[in-house]
Write a protein that holds these residues in place. Sequence first.
Motif, PDB file in Angstrom:
ATOM      1  N   UNK A  84       0.808  -1.225   0.000  1.00 15.24           N
ATOM      2  CA  UNK A  84       0.000   0.000   0.000  1.00 15.24           C
ATOM      3  C   UNK A  84       0.841   1.275   0.000  1.00 15.24           C
ATOM      4  N   UNK A  85       2.143   1.150  -0.341  1.00 15.70           N
ATOM      5  CA  UNK A  85       3.015   2.324  -0.279  1.00 15.70           C
ATOM      6  C   UNK A  85       3.837   2.463  -1.554  1.00 15.70           C
ATOM      7  N   UNK A  86       3.998   3.717  -1.998  1.00 23.16           N
ATOM      8  CA  UNK A  86       4.884   4.041  -3.113  1.00 23.16           C
ATOM      9  C   UNK A  86       5.727   5.243  -2.692  1.00 23.16           C
ATOM     10  N   UNK A  87       7.047   5.062  -2.644  1.00 27.11           N
ATOM     11  CA  UNK A  87       7.925   6.195  -2.394  1.00 27.11           C
ATOM     12  C   UNK A  87       8.073   6.969  -3.695  1.00 27.11           C
ATOM     13  N   UNK A  88       7.908   8.285  -3.623  1.00 29.17           N
ATOM     14  CA  UNK A  88       8.104   9.160  -4.780  1.00 29.17           C
ATOM     15  C   UNK A  88       9.318  10.026  -4.461  1.00 29.17           C
ATOM     16  N   UNK A  89      10.484   9.616  -4.955  1.00 23.82           N
ATOM     17  CA  UNK A  89      11.746  10.304  -4.667  1.00 23.82           C
ATOM     18  C   UNK A  89      11.872  11.539  -5.544  1.00 23.82           C
ATOM     19  N   UNK A  90      12.131  12.692  -4.906  1.00 25.33           N
ATOM     20  CA  UNK A  90      12.247  13.953  -5.637  1.00 25.33           C
ATOM     21  C   UNK A  90      13.538  14.682  -5.262  1.00 25.33           C
ATOM     22  N   UNK A  91      13.993  15.528  -6.172  1.00 28.38           N
ATOM     23  CA  UNK A  91      15.157  16.365  -5.897  1.00 28.38           C
ATOM     24  C   UNK A  91      14.705  17.705  -5.304  1.00 28.38           C
ATOM     25  N   UNK A  92      15.621  18.651  -5.171  1.00 28.76           N
ATOM     26  CA  UNK A  92      15.296  19.944  -4.555  1.00 28.76           C
ATOM     27  C   UNK A  92      14.341  20.781  -5.395  1.00 28.76           C
ATOM     28  N   UNK A  93      14.159  20.415  -6.659  1.00 24.54           N
ATOM     29  CA  UNK A  93      13.215  21.119  -7.536  1.00 24.54           C
ATOM     30  C   UNK A  93      11.888  20.381  -7.636  1.00 24.54           C
ATOM     31  N   UNK A  94      11.696  19.361  -6.764  1.00 20.60           N
ATOM     32  CA  UNK A  94      10.475  18.551  -6.718  1.00 20.60           C
ATOM     33  C   UNK A  94      10.259  17.733  -7.992  1.00 20.60           C
ATOM     34  N   UNK A  95      11.350  17.310  -8.606  1.00 17.03           N
ATOM     35  CA  UNK A  95      11.299  16.479  -9.812  1.00 17.03           C
ATOM     36  C   UNK A  95      11.574  15.031  -9.413  1.00 17.03           C
ATOM     37  N   UNK A  96      10.767  14.104  -9.908  1.00 16.53           N
ATOM     38  CA  UNK A  96      10.915  12.677  -9.591  1.00 16.53           C
ATOM     39  C   UNK A  96      12.232  12.166 -10.153  1.00 16.53           C
ATOM     40  N   UNK A  97      13.064  11.565  -9.275  1.00 16.78           N
ATOM     41  CA  UNK A  97      14.409  11.129  -9.662  1.00 16.78           C
ATOM     42  C   UNK A  97      14.550   9.615  -9.754  1.00 16.78           C
ATOM     43  N   UNK A  98      13.566   8.858  -9.296  1.00 17.46           N
ATOM     44  CA  UNK A  98      13.582   7.393  -9.386  1.00 17.46           C
ATOM     45  C   UNK A  98      12.198   6.935  -9.842  1.00 17.46           C
ATOM     46  N   UNK A  99      12.157   5.809 -10.518  1.00 15.39           N
ATOM     47  CA  UNK A  99      10.866   5.267 -10.944  1.00 15.39           C
ATOM     48  C   UNK A  99      10.056   4.876  -9.711  1.00 15.39           C
ATOM     49  N   UNK A 100       8.864   5.459  -9.529  1.00 11.44           N
ATOM     50  CA  UNK A 100       8.028   5.084  -8.395  1.00 11.44           C
ATOM     51  C   UNK A 100       7.527   3.641  -8.551  1.00 11.44           C
ATOM     52  N   UNK A 101       7.710   2.850  -7.493  1.00 12.65           N
ATOM     53  CA  UNK A 101       7.250   1.457  -7.475  1.00 12.65           C
ATOM     54  C   UNK A 101       6.624   1.153  -6.120  1.00 12.65           C
ATOM     55  N   UNK A 102       5.717   0.200  -6.122  1.00 11.64           N
ATOM     56  CA  UNK A 102       5.131  -0.267  -4.866  1.00 11.64           C
ATOM     57  C   UNK A 102       6.241  -0.849  -4.007  1.00 11.64           C
ATOM     58  N   UNK A 103       6.165  -0.605  -2.732  1.00  9.11           N
ATOM     59  CA  UNK A 103       7.145  -1.178  -1.830  1.00  9.11           C
ATOM     60  C   UNK A 103       7.111  -0.497  -0.532  1.00  9.11           C
TER      61      UNK A 103
END
Length: 70
Positions: free
Chosen positions: A51-70
């Motif tokens: 039930x969780x997806x990490x959305x990794x972002x940089x300092x400009x709020x841009x997604x830096x990794x492919x979001x996946x369940x985990x």
Amino acid sequence: MASECQGKSSWPELLGADGGTAVTTIKRENPLVNPIIVPEGSSVTRDFRCDRVWVWVNTKNIVTRIPVIG
């Protein structure tokens, strides 16, 4: 492990997208998960959850990794 989870499990098309847009898209495409924005360099728990997806972002709020369940 993601194959055990229901619904869409990864969002490669969101790599490079705005973090807020990514969260909205993930919620729309799989309402069973909770997408959480995480700044690069932060520590997160390593346990696997369907039930969780990490959305990794940089300092400009841009997604830096492919979001996946985990």
